[in-house]
Write a protein that holds these residues in place. Structure first.
Motif, PDB file in Angstrom:
ATOM      1  N   ARG A   1       0.079   2.144  -0.630  1.00 26.10           N
ATOM      2  CA  ARG A   1       0.861   2.663  -1.758  1.00 26.10           C
ATOM      3  C   ARG A   1       0.090   2.437  -3.059  1.00 26.10           C
ATOM      4  N   ARG A   2      -0.620   3.457  -3.514  1.00 24.55           N
ATOM      5  CA  ARG A   2      -1.373   3.337  -4.759  1.00 24.55           C
ATOM      6  C   ARG A   2      -0.420   3.226  -5.939  1.00 24.55           C
TER       7      ARG A   2
ATOM      8  N   PRO B   1      -0.218   6.555  -8.158  1.00 19.42           N
ATOM      9  CA  PRO B   1      -0.928   7.372  -7.169  1.00 19.42           C
ATOM     10  C   PRO B   1      -2.154   8.084  -7.713  1.00 19.42           C
TER      11      PRO B   1
END
Lengths: 147, 313
Positions: free
Chosen positions: B62-63, B66
């Protein structure tokens, strides 16, 4: 810390755990999916009044098959890959050697070429960076080259 | 009563309780199946122990945000220390429940004490013995986590997706790096005066990044180096598959606590930092799958209600 022991202990009981897992069912269902929708690494630096932007993407195959996940490169030129999240590498080639060592997908039934199973100490020598370790207060080297 | 976390090498009772709790959680199934995790193939039950591994893997993917490649919901950014403190706290509560003993504390592995030894003696340190947690191998063939007692059932593939497996634990001690971090390196990290700094990624030289192990380069250092030195299942995003994961992170948490005792319970970035640091700011909820309450880094700065350490550095 604003949290009560009994609250968290209650949250750790099986029924509470089942309930929160049900709440997060959609998120949990993504665990088995391929997460890596790649993007280019974009490195930027301002130097003598000029804005430098280096955009890097990798196209990698193993035995002709696309290696369908994303590698990134940071401003010091080190290459990262979320599949081996506690390491970085001096080059994408070094990284891919380690991928082959790590994952059983690439195991060779006959034991393979002995050269493919040598310990990887690239992070120790950092050959792409001239082997010069960064001291505690040393400069942060910028590399514009494609690895 | 708050638990006391002990050195696993010097406290046989802490070691035995940890082993018993891990084996119990490995064999507890609350109804979640691999189908619930989106894993193809016949559905298999997922143990309570393995749910923590799944949580860690999903946090890694999970960046945050993102649009960048560096930080994820638990690593390579400021939240690294509070996120893992939450993970360990919830795991410790599960151990206490499984063992029906709310005084059980996670043990820590003081890896720098082993790192001060000559390289060959690091490999024969007590932790890796039969009365510790077993040694190296694929699978590990001695100690409490041999294949007959401890199965790896979920693993990460090359793309990061989880998949099922059914095998013994794999360790490749000292194959990829020869030595563990030392006490001197650890003290340099603890001498940092600030917690973290812009650009809040792998490049900073403050406490968080030094403990995590990205600096000084070339690495790996401290936490990262321990993962790499152990190798095998400690390599991928599913590294909690090896119970030594918790011993490593408990020591990292002990070092963070040591720093806060000296420097104050301070954390950056503050709550008002820009939105592109969402997930890492003082009052942002930590990414969690295993608890309903929204818990923030601010709430993780003082864990004294829950546990303390027998000894700080």
């Amino acid at each position: 810390m604003g949290m009560d022991y009994s609250d968290l202990a209650a949250a750790s009981q099986p029924d509470a755990l089942r309930a929160v897992l049900a709440d997060n069912a959609d998120e949990l269902r993504t665990a088995g999916q391929h997460h890596d929708h790649g993007m280019a690494s974009v490195r930027t630096v301002r130097y003598k009044g000029h804005d430098i932007v280096v955009r890097t993407t990798y196209e990698i195959t193993i035995d002709g098959e696309p290696f369908d996940t994303h590698l990134t490169v940071d401003n010091s030129g080190r290459v990262h890959y979320h599949g081996l999240p506690t390491r970085d590498f001096g080059s994408a080639i070094d990284l891919m050697r380690k991928v082959i060592d790590q994952f059983s997908d690439f195991a060779e039934p006959d034991g393979g070429d002995e050269h493919q199973h040598q310990p990887d100490h690239s992070h120790e020598h950092q050959p792409d960076h001239g082997g010069q370790p960064e001291d505690d207060h040393g400069p942060h080297h910028e590399h514009g080259g494609q690895h | 009563m708050a638990a006391i976390r002990h050195n696993i090498v010097t406290d046989a009772g802490a070691r035995d309780a940890y082993v018993d709790g891990v084996v119990a959680l490995k064999n507890e199934f609350l109804g979640t199946t691999t189908a619930d995790l989106g894993i193809a193939g016949p559905a298999r039950q997922v143990s309570t122990y393995d749910l923590f591994t799944v949580w860690h893997q999903l946090a890694m993917m999970r960046r945050t945000p993102p649009s960048q490649n560096d930080r994820n919901a638990a690593h390579s950014g400021p939240v690294f220390l509070p996120w893992h403190r939450l993970m360990l706290l919830l795991f410790e509560l599960q151990l206490q429940r499984a063992l029906a003993n709310d005084e059980v504390g996670l043990p820590y592995w003081d890896w720098a004490a082993d790192g001060d030894l000559p390289a060959d003696e690091q490999l024969s340190a007590p932790l890796w013995s039969e009365v510790g947690i077993g040694g190296t191998g694929g699978p590990v063939a001695d100690g409490p986590f041999t294949p007959d007692r401890f199965r790896v059932r979920i693993e990460s593939g090359p793309t990061g997706a989880l998949r099922t497996t059914d095998r013994g634990l794999v360790r490749n001690l000292a194959v990829d790096v020869a030595t563990l971090p030392t006490t001197a390196e650890t003290r340099v990290a603890l001498n940092q005066t600030s917690y973290d700094a812009s650009p809040w990624d792998r490049s900073t030289r403050r406490l968080r990044n030094r403990l995590e192990g990205w600096r000084p380069a070339p690495g790996p250092r401290l936490h990262n180096r321990v993962h790499v030195w152990v190798g095998g299942d400690m390599g991928p995003a599913t590294s909690p598959n090896d119970p030594v994961f918790y011993l490593n992170h408990c020591n990292v948490d002990r070092l963070w606590e040591s720093w806060m005792v000296r420097r104050g319970r301070r954390y950056t970035p503050p709550a008002g930092a820009p939105a592109d640091l969402a997930g890492h700011r003082l009052n942002d909820p930590l990414y969690s799958l295993l608890i309903r309450q929204a818990i923030t880094p601010a709430q993780m700065l003082d864990a004294g209600t829950f546990y303390s350490y027998d000894r700080l550095l």
